[in-house]
Scaffold this active site. Structure first.
Site, PDB file in Angstrom:
ATOM      1  CE1 TYR A 120      -3.021  -3.062   0.344  1.00  0.00           C
ATOM      2  CE2 TYR A 120      -3.262  -2.633   2.686  1.00  0.00           C
ATOM      3  CZ  TYR A 120      -3.554  -3.387   1.573  1.00  0.00           C
ATOM      4  OH  TYR A 120      -4.384  -4.479   1.691  1.00  0.00           O
ATOM      5  CG  HIS A 180      -0.754  -8.880   0.141  1.00  0.00           C
ATOM      6  ND1 HIS A 180      -0.296  -7.585   0.069  1.00  0.00           N
ATOM      7  CD2 HIS A 180      -2.066  -8.821  -0.189  1.00  0.00           C
ATOM      8  CE1 HIS A 180      -1.281  -6.779  -0.283  1.00  0.00           C
ATOM      9  NE2 HIS A 180      -2.368  -7.508  -0.452  1.00  0.00           N
TER      10      HIS A 180
END
Length: 321
Positions: A56, A140
């Site tokens: 992010y 992830h």
């Protein structure tokens, strides 16, 4: 099976979580001040579950989140981050990050699901966050990396959990099939399911949910507004679904659900947020939040009371199972 203690704590304290991708400048930049205000507002409204990832904003979200949380006692909140993408100097920067975050591309993501990659990733996340531990660590988006994830990341994270270095581990993906493999073939504690278990979409996740119930694995549900389609009282004609223009059938279904919500004195976003909590395996719902105003809206939505008759009618009409 017995629920992991960190997952049980998520269920009781973190039923609404703060997703930090937007404060990593997802789609558009926000200032440090606006990002700080969003996290501070979440804290003031009693949110104690914060989810982030190196991906992010190429580390920006972790740094911003860590700066605010560093002022709070570490035992008073739950923090999750992710492994699988290491941030490394970009040998050929073009200016802006090509992966949807409005940040300079002086770093690049390197996929690494090995044991060493996992340990390095956690160490670097702790540094950016300015903290000494993570409560939950997710593998992830290992979509193309099953072998390395199951043979490298899984044993490394299981060991860290068993040593008490992390509280729990899991995997986070936009698909349910591989998550179900993780549930059945490893001893993870929690999965983060993005966009596949929502008011609009449940069929793909039924088998995963059954496996989670069977094995005592918690589900953290994300993407419950289906990338914007369910986030307004009335879906916009150009609304997106799964990060692309919404197909006509989906738009029609969302509008029918909006009509039904209105008939029962509530709204489409309120029922979309309430829906996942009907499933006992769901321990928390994480929403991406960019501003203090968004935090306030989401907290209000979470406190809305949905009449039982809405769920009965939605089931009778075949919208939910």
């Amino acid at each position: 099976m017995h629920e992991n203690h960190t997952v049980a704590r998520l269920r009781s304290e973190g039923s609404l979580g703060f997703g930090a991708a937007p404060i990593g400048n997802l789609y558009r930049a926000v200032s440090d001040e606006v990002a700080r205000a969003a996290v501070e507002s979440a804290w003031q409204h009693g949110i104690r579950h914060y989810d982030v990832a190196p991906h992010y904003g190429l580390g920006a979200a972790e740094r911003r989140l860590g700066e605010v949380l560093s002022g709070q006692p570490r035992d008073s909140y739950l923090l999750s981050s992710k492994v699988g993408r290491l941030l490394r100097p970009n040998p050929a920067p073009q200016g802006r990050d090509p992966e949807g975050f409005d940040v300079p591309d002086n770093l690049t993501r390197v996929f690494d699901y090995s044991r060493d990659g996992v340990l390095r990733s956690i160490e670097e996340s702790l540094k950016r966050l300015g903290t000494d531990r993570l409560d939950v660590v997710y593998i992830h988006d290992p979509d193309e990396h099953w072998e390395e994830a199951i043979s490298g990341a899984v044993p490394a994270l299981a060991e860290l959990r068993n040593q008490g270095v992390i509280g729990a581990y899991g995997a986070g993906m936009n698909q349910s099939a591989m998550l179900e493999r993780f549930v059945r073939e490893s001893d993870l504690d929690v999965v983060m399911l993005a966009g596949r278990y929502t008011l609009l979409e449940q069929s793909d996740s039924r088998s995963l949910i059954a496996a989670c119930r069977e094995r005592g694995v918690g589900i953290v549900d994300v993407g419950v507004f289906n990338s914007g389609l369910l986030s307004k009282d009335r879906p916009a004609a150009d609304a997106t679904y799964n990060y692309a223009p919404a197909p006509a059938g989906m738009l029609e279904r969302a509008n029918a659900l909006a009509d039904l919500a209105e008939k029962h004195g509530t709204t489409l976003p309120a029922v979309a947020l309430a829906f996942p909590y009907q499933e006992p395996a769901v321990v928390s719902v994480v929403l991406g939040m960019r501003t203090a105003e968004q935090v306030e809206q989401n907290v209000q939505l979470r406190s809305a009371t949905i009449p039982d008759q809405f769920w009965q009618d939605a089931a009778a009409l075949g919208y939910i199972s």
